[in-house]
Design a protein around this motif. Structure first.
Motif, PDB file in Angstrom:
ATOM      1  N   GLU A  76      12.219  45.164 -55.301  1.00 24.21           N
ATOM      2  CA  GLU A  76      12.171  44.992 -53.845  1.00 24.21           C
ATOM      3  C   GLU A  76      10.749  44.851 -53.314  1.00 24.21           C
ATOM      4  O   GLU A  76      10.511  44.091 -52.378  1.00 24.21           O
ATOM      5  CB  GLU A  76      12.834  46.180 -53.145  1.00 24.21           C
ATOM      6  CG  GLU A  76      14.296  46.294 -53.393  1.00 24.21           C
ATOM      7  CD  GLU A  76      14.880  47.540 -52.779  1.00 24.21           C
ATOM      8  OE1 GLU A  76      15.025  47.579 -51.532  1.00 24.21           O
ATOM      9  OE2 GLU A  76      15.174  48.479 -53.539  1.00 24.21           O
ATOM     10  N   ILE A  79       9.186  41.380 -52.703  1.00 25.20           N
ATOM     11  CA  ILE A  79       9.671  40.487 -51.651  1.00 25.20           C
ATOM     12  C   ILE A  79       8.810  40.718 -50.415  1.00 25.20           C
ATOM     13  O   ILE A  79       8.752  41.831 -49.891  1.00 25.20           O
ATOM     14  CB  ILE A  79      11.152  40.752 -51.335  1.00 25.20           C
ATOM     15  CG1 ILE A  79      11.999  40.602 -52.602  1.00 25.20           C
ATOM     16  CG2 ILE A  79      11.644  39.823 -50.230  1.00 25.20           C
ATOM     17  CD1 ILE A  79      13.420  41.076 -52.443  1.00 25.20           C
ATOM     18  N   LYS A  81       7.678  39.214 -46.552  1.00 26.52           N
ATOM     19  CA  LYS A  81       7.953  38.307 -45.441  1.00 26.52           C
ATOM     20  C   LYS A  81       6.787  37.322 -45.287  1.00 26.52           C
ATOM     21  O   LYS A  81       5.625  37.700 -45.334  1.00 26.52           O
ATOM     22  CB  LYS A  81       8.134  39.112 -44.150  1.00 26.52           C
ATOM     23  CG  LYS A  81       8.491  38.266 -42.954  1.00 26.52           C
ATOM     24  CD  LYS A  81       8.705  39.136 -41.735  1.00 26.52           C
ATOM     25  CE  LYS A  81       8.899  38.288 -40.506  1.00 26.52           C
ATOM     26  NZ  LYS A  81       9.070  39.115 -39.309  1.00 26.52           N
ATOM     27  N   THR A 111      21.046  34.338 -46.778  1.00 26.95           N
ATOM     28  CA  THR A 111      20.912  35.793 -46.728  1.00 26.95           C
ATOM     29  C   THR A 111      21.109  36.334 -48.143  1.00 26.95           C
ATOM     30  O   THR A 111      22.140  36.112 -48.762  1.00 26.95           O
ATOM     31  CB  THR A 111      21.950  36.414 -45.782  1.00 26.95           C
ATOM     32  OG1 THR A 111      21.858  35.781 -44.507  1.00 26.95           O
ATOM     33  CG2 THR A 111      21.712  37.908 -45.622  1.00 26.95           C
ATOM     34  N   THR A 117      17.075  45.886 -50.012  1.00 24.88           N
ATOM     35  CA  THR A 117      16.380  44.931 -49.146  1.00 24.88           C
ATOM     36  C   THR A 117      17.254  43.708 -48.939  1.00 24.88           C
ATOM     37  O   THR A 117      17.757  43.124 -49.899  1.00 24.88           O
ATOM     38  CB  THR A 117      15.036  44.509 -49.766  1.00 24.88           C
ATOM     39  OG1 THR A 117      14.217  45.676 -49.898  1.00 24.88           O
ATOM     40  CG2 THR A 117      14.322  43.490 -48.910  1.00 24.88           C
ATOM     41  N   ALA A 119      17.162  39.946 -47.176  1.00 23.95           N
ATOM     42  CA  ALA A 119      16.159  38.979 -46.733  1.00 23.95           C
ATOM     43  C   ALA A 119      16.799  37.660 -46.346  1.00 23.95           C
ATOM     44  O   ALA A 119      17.863  37.298 -46.852  1.00 23.95           O
ATOM     45  CB  ALA A 119      15.127  38.748 -47.834  1.00 23.95           C
ATOM     46  N   VAL A 128      10.424  33.589 -47.560  1.00 20.82           N
ATOM     47  CA  VAL A 128      11.140  34.695 -46.934  1.00 20.82           C
ATOM     48  C   VAL A 128      10.759  34.693 -45.451  1.00 20.82           C
ATOM     49  O   VAL A 128       9.609  34.941 -45.107  1.00 20.82           O
ATOM     50  CB  VAL A 128      10.774  36.049 -47.588  1.00 20.82           C
ATOM     51  CG1 VAL A 128      11.468  37.198 -46.879  1.00 20.82           C
ATOM     52  CG2 VAL A 128      11.109  36.026 -49.070  1.00 20.82           C
ATOM     53  N   ASP A 130      12.445  36.496 -42.954  1.00 18.96           N
ATOM     54  CA  ASP A 130      12.635  37.816 -42.342  1.00 18.96           C
ATOM     55  C   ASP A 130      13.291  38.720 -43.375  1.00 18.96           C
ATOM     56  O   ASP A 130      13.881  38.249 -44.346  1.00 18.96           O
ATOM     57  CB  ASP A 130      13.509  37.718 -41.087  1.00 18.96           C
ATOM     58  CG  ASP A 130      13.359  38.927 -40.163  1.00 18.96           C
ATOM     59  OD1 ASP A 130      12.433  39.739 -40.372  1.00 18.96           O
ATOM     60  OD2 ASP A 130      14.158  39.062 -39.229  1.00 18.96           O
ATOM     61  N   MET A 131      13.179  40.022 -43.171  1.00 17.68           N
ATOM     62  CA  MET A 131      13.779  40.970 -44.104  1.00 17.68           C
ATOM     63  C   MET A 131      14.046  42.306 -43.445  1.00 17.68           C
ATOM     64  O   MET A 131      13.430  42.644 -42.430  1.00 17.68           O
ATOM     65  CB  MET A 131      12.890  41.150 -45.333  1.00 17.68           C
ATOM     66  CG  MET A 131      11.494  41.609 -45.022  1.00 17.68           C
ATOM     67  SD  MET A 131      10.370  41.466 -46.413  1.00 17.68           S
ATOM     68  CE  MET A 131      11.003  42.670 -47.503  1.00 17.68           C
ATOM     69  N   ARG A 133      14.502  46.349 -44.750  1.00 15.44           N
ATOM     70  CA  ARG A 133      14.477  47.350 -45.821  1.00 15.44           C
ATOM     71  C   ARG A 133      15.471  48.431 -45.403  1.00 15.44           C
ATOM     72  O   ARG A 133      15.163  49.289 -44.578  1.00 15.44           O
ATOM     73  CB  ARG A 133      13.075  47.936 -45.983  1.00 15.44           C
ATOM     74  CG  ARG A 133      12.018  46.894 -46.290  1.00 15.44           C
ATOM     75  CD  ARG A 133      11.596  46.968 -47.720  1.00 15.44           C
ATOM     76  NE  ARG A 133      10.420  46.122 -47.933  1.00 15.44           N
ATOM     77  CZ  ARG A 133      10.295  45.327 -48.976  1.00 15.44           C
ATOM     78  NH1 ARG A 133      11.247  45.292 -49.880  1.00 15.44           N
ATOM     79  NH2 ARG A 133       9.231  44.586 -49.131  1.00 15.44           N
TER      80      ARG A 133
END
Length: 149
Positions: A76, A79, A81, A111, A117, A119, A128, A130-131, A133
């Motif tokens: 995770e 990853i 943004k 998605t 996570t 994203a 990426v 947006d994400m 957590r």
């Protein structure tokens, strides 16, 4: 020819499959002229459940309506943004039942979920956009947003 119980079951199966296909089509075909989201909202985060019990015990975060528990993953942290999704990681789509519960996103976005996570990844560029957590508490996210992070 006299209808048998097999004909009845075949008819019920066809009707069930047709209803399921219509439900999925309704979600994937937005209202004409509707603007689809390009980022996550509080409504997206609210789909997921924190601290619920499953058959295996207590789940930190997941989708309780379908007994889906999301375990954290060391991947995770890779990853980010605004950065391309790592080439050596396979972007797995978010479980479809959880994805259906979320507001629909723009067609050019996929998605995905890795661990805890979720994203949004641009299908063409792999960036990426947006994400979320999910393992972070709402308070921690609010504090991060107020600090400009």
């Amino acid at each position: 020819m006299k209808p048998s119980i097999h004909h009845v079951f075949a008819g019920l199966t066809a009707a069930t499959l047709g209803a399921g296909a219509m439900a999925l089509a309704a979600h994937s075909n937005p209202t004409p002229g509707a603007t689809l989201a390009k980022q996550f909202t509080a409504q997206d985060r609210a789909v997921f459940t924190h601290g619920f019990h499953t058959a295996d015990g207590l789940c930190e975060v997941g989708y309780s309506q379908r007994d889906l528990c999301f375990e954290s993953s060391p991947l995770e942290s890779r990853i980010v943004k605004g950065e391309p999704f790592p080439n050596d990681m396979y972007p797995l789509a978010l479980e479809w039942r959880a994805a259906l519960a979320m507001p629909q996103k723009a067609d050019h976005l996929k998605t995905i979920r890795i661990g805890q996570t979720v994203a949004l990844v641009d299908r063409e560029t792999g960036v990426v956009t947006d994400m979320i957590r999910l393992g972070e508490t709402v308070q921690a996210v609010s504090e991060q947003n107020s600090l400009g992070g």
